[in-house]
Motif scaffolding. Structure first.
Motif, PDB file in Angstrom:
ATOM      1  N   LYS A   1       0.840  -1.205   0.000  1.00  0.00           N
ATOM      2  CA  LYS A   1       0.000   0.000   0.000  1.00  0.00           C
ATOM      3  C   LYS A   1       0.877   1.258   0.000  1.00  0.00           C
ATOM      4  O   LYS A   1       0.598   2.232  -0.718  1.00  0.00           O
ATOM      5  N   GLN A   2       1.946   1.236   0.785  1.00  0.00           N
ATOM      6  CA  GLN A   2       2.842   2.388   0.821  1.00  0.00           C
ATOM      7  C   GLN A   2       3.527   2.591  -0.529  1.00  0.00           C
ATOM      8  O   GLN A   2       3.642   3.725  -1.015  1.00  0.00           O
TER       9      GLN A   2
ATOM     10  N   ASP B   1       0.917   3.989  -2.986  1.00  0.00           N
ATOM     11  CA  ASP B   1       0.647   5.411  -2.744  1.00  0.00           C
ATOM     12  C   ASP B   1       1.811   6.279  -3.206  1.00  0.00           C
ATOM     13  O   ASP B   1       1.606   7.367  -3.770  1.00  0.00           O
TER      14      ASP B   1
END
Length: 513
Positions: free
Chosen positions: A376-377, A380
């Protein structure tokens, strides 16, 4: 002083006696030197100056630092003489006639790169120089080739400034889109694995995060439910006691379906259900379900009201009905809280049992959560980078981060930069005269002659009794005068040759201009 004067006279006499040797050596040296200068190809140089100004307002707002802009300018300068750009310059100039195949094109490009010089000056100026001295080209062709080479490099520089960032931005966006698609797929798979794990082991527990946190949240919720159940139980007992002391009917009142009777409350609830359906709610809506439950609890009381009305009894006590309704609601809340507590206790017991039987359960959940958070990081970050690159691309398509202004455009040179033939021709003429005089003087030193009485006496050590002067007859004087005219003509011819060569040089320069 008399001795020095005599030496000078002697040297001049020796040179004059060998003047034909001097003129012959002068002619030989001059002709050889002028021939060498003529064989040197003329080198024509063209140059241009560009003023480069970096934007400092908008690029800073989109994250383009001054170092990045300076690196971009350095990259433009370094790639200006790349093979691709130089090939395009060759194709646009007379150099294309020298490149019949790929091998010759490579040699022409290499030679052109060696003749190009790009200098960055501290005041934001860039100077571009190009020379041309192709032996097979005329002076005019060399001059035009030098100017065309510089102009081609300027065009390449401006074109790269306009299209370099856009091409790089397009490639970056394509790469980021591919990476985003790949990371999105991996993120969905990680999220699906985490959801399956949660549904299997901790789907009914409150909160999110690791199992230990969710079990802690479940225990906290159970404690809260215990307090709610205790309070609700006390309230239910109090209301039951109050309900037992409240009469169900009041004598002497009309037994119509007033708002306080069970029949009236049922009518109100049915009206609410009809309104809710009119708004599109289904029967499974919580408000409709709650209303139906209240109607089901009020129907026995409504039946009793009708029986008492038929027997002539008094009307139902509204306080009793209200207390009964409130009691039903509290009992329902108590039952729901009790059911939720029992469910949480059962889930906690089941999960604790699984943890005991499967020690790696928490580690597996941590790993799944860690994988998901990392993906997810990264996703993003890639998404933010893509937006930043897209913003830079929009800025580059609508504005120019580097303003290029041609301060001094290239022009066709009228005179060669090298060699400086007028100076060379004059220097060779002077060198030829000096060489002729030197040859004559050296020849005089090699031959033993006595031009004066004193020199003869000093060499032999004997006294000289006298000297006889040369008697020059008229025919001899005429012959010497003729030779002197020939010698002057030879010297004048040498100077005239120099003048003609100078005129030819300046005529060639004017023809190039």
């Amino acid at each position: 002083m008399d001795g020095l004067y005599d030496q000078v006279r002697i040297a001049i006499h020796q040179v004059w006696r060998r003047r034909w040797l001097a003129i012959a050596v002068a002619w030989g040296v001059a002709v050889a030197g002028w021939l060498v200068v003529a064989l040197i190809p003329s080198t024509y140089e063209a140059k241009a100056r560009l003023f480069v100004q970096m934007q400092s307002i908008l690029p800073n707002q989109v994250g383009v630092t001054p170092d990045e802009r300076n690196n971009q300018l350095l990259r433009l300068r370094q790639t200006l003489t790349s093979n691709e750009n130089l090939i395009r310059v060759v194709r646009r100039t007379d150099l294309n006639s020298l490149a019949d195949n790929e091998a010759e094109l490579g040699r022409v490009v290499s030679a052109l790169r060696a003749r190009i010089q790009v200098v960055t000056q501290p005041d934001g100026m860039i100077e571009i120089k190009a020379t041309s001295n192709i032996s097979g080209f005329s002076n005019g062709q060399n001059a035009r080739t030098a100017a065309a080479s510089v102009q081609g490099l300027i065009d390449m520089f401006i074109e790269q400034n306009l299209s370099g960032d856009r091409r790089e931005t397009g490639q970056s966006l394509t790469f980021l889109d591919e990476e985003l698609a790949r990371r999105e797929t991996a993120l969905r798979e990680a999220e699906q694995r985490r959801m399956e794990f949660d549904q299997r082991f901790a789907g009914l527990l409150p909160g999110d995060g690791p199992i230990s946190q969710r079990m802690g949240a479940a225990r906290a919720e159970i404690a809260n439910l215990e307090q709610q159940i205790s309070a609700a139980q006390g309230s239910v007992n109090a209301m039951r006691a109050q309900l037992q002391s409240t009469p169900q009917s009041l004598p002497g009142l009309d037994g119509g379906a007033s708002a306080g009777t069970a029949t009236g409350q049922i009518a109100q609830l049915e009206a609410q259900i009809a309104q809710a359906r009119g708004r599109g709610w289904t029967d499974s809506h919580p408000d409709i379900v709650s209303a139906r439950q209240q109607i089901a609890r009020l129907r026995p009381y409504a039946q009793g009201e009708r029986q008492r009305g038929a027997n002539g009894a008094g009307a139902t006590n509204p306080s009793y009905i209200s207390l009964r309704t409130m009691l039903a609601e509290r009992e329902a809340q108590l039952a729901a809280a009790t059911q939720r507590r029992n469910q949480l206790q059962s889930d906690l017991a089941q999960l604790s049992s699984r943890q005991s039987s499967e020690p790696g359960l928490a580690a597996e959940q941590d790993r799944l959560g860690r994988d998901y958070n990392v993906l997810k990081q990264q996703y993003d970050q890639l998404l933010a980078n893509r937006e930043q690159v897209r913003l830079r691309g929009d800025m580059a398509s609508r504005t120019t981060p580097i303003q290029v202004q041609v301060v001094e455009p290239p022009s066709v040179p009228s005179a060669p930069s090298a060699p400086n033939r007028p100076i060379f021709l004059t220097a060779i003429l002077f060198l030829a005269v000096v060489a002729g005089l030197g040859a004559a003087f050296a020849a005089g030193q090699l031959q033993t002659t006595f031009p004066t009485q004193n020199r003869l006496a000093s060499v032999t050590g004997l006294p000289v009794l006298g000297t006889l002067s040369e008697v020059i007859t008229a025919p001899e004087r005429s012959r010497r005068r003729q030779r002197l005219i020939w010698f002057g003509g030879a010297g004048a011819a040498l100077a005239g040759s120099w003048a003609i060569l100078m005129l030819v040089e300046f005529w060639q320069r004017s023809s190039v201009a």
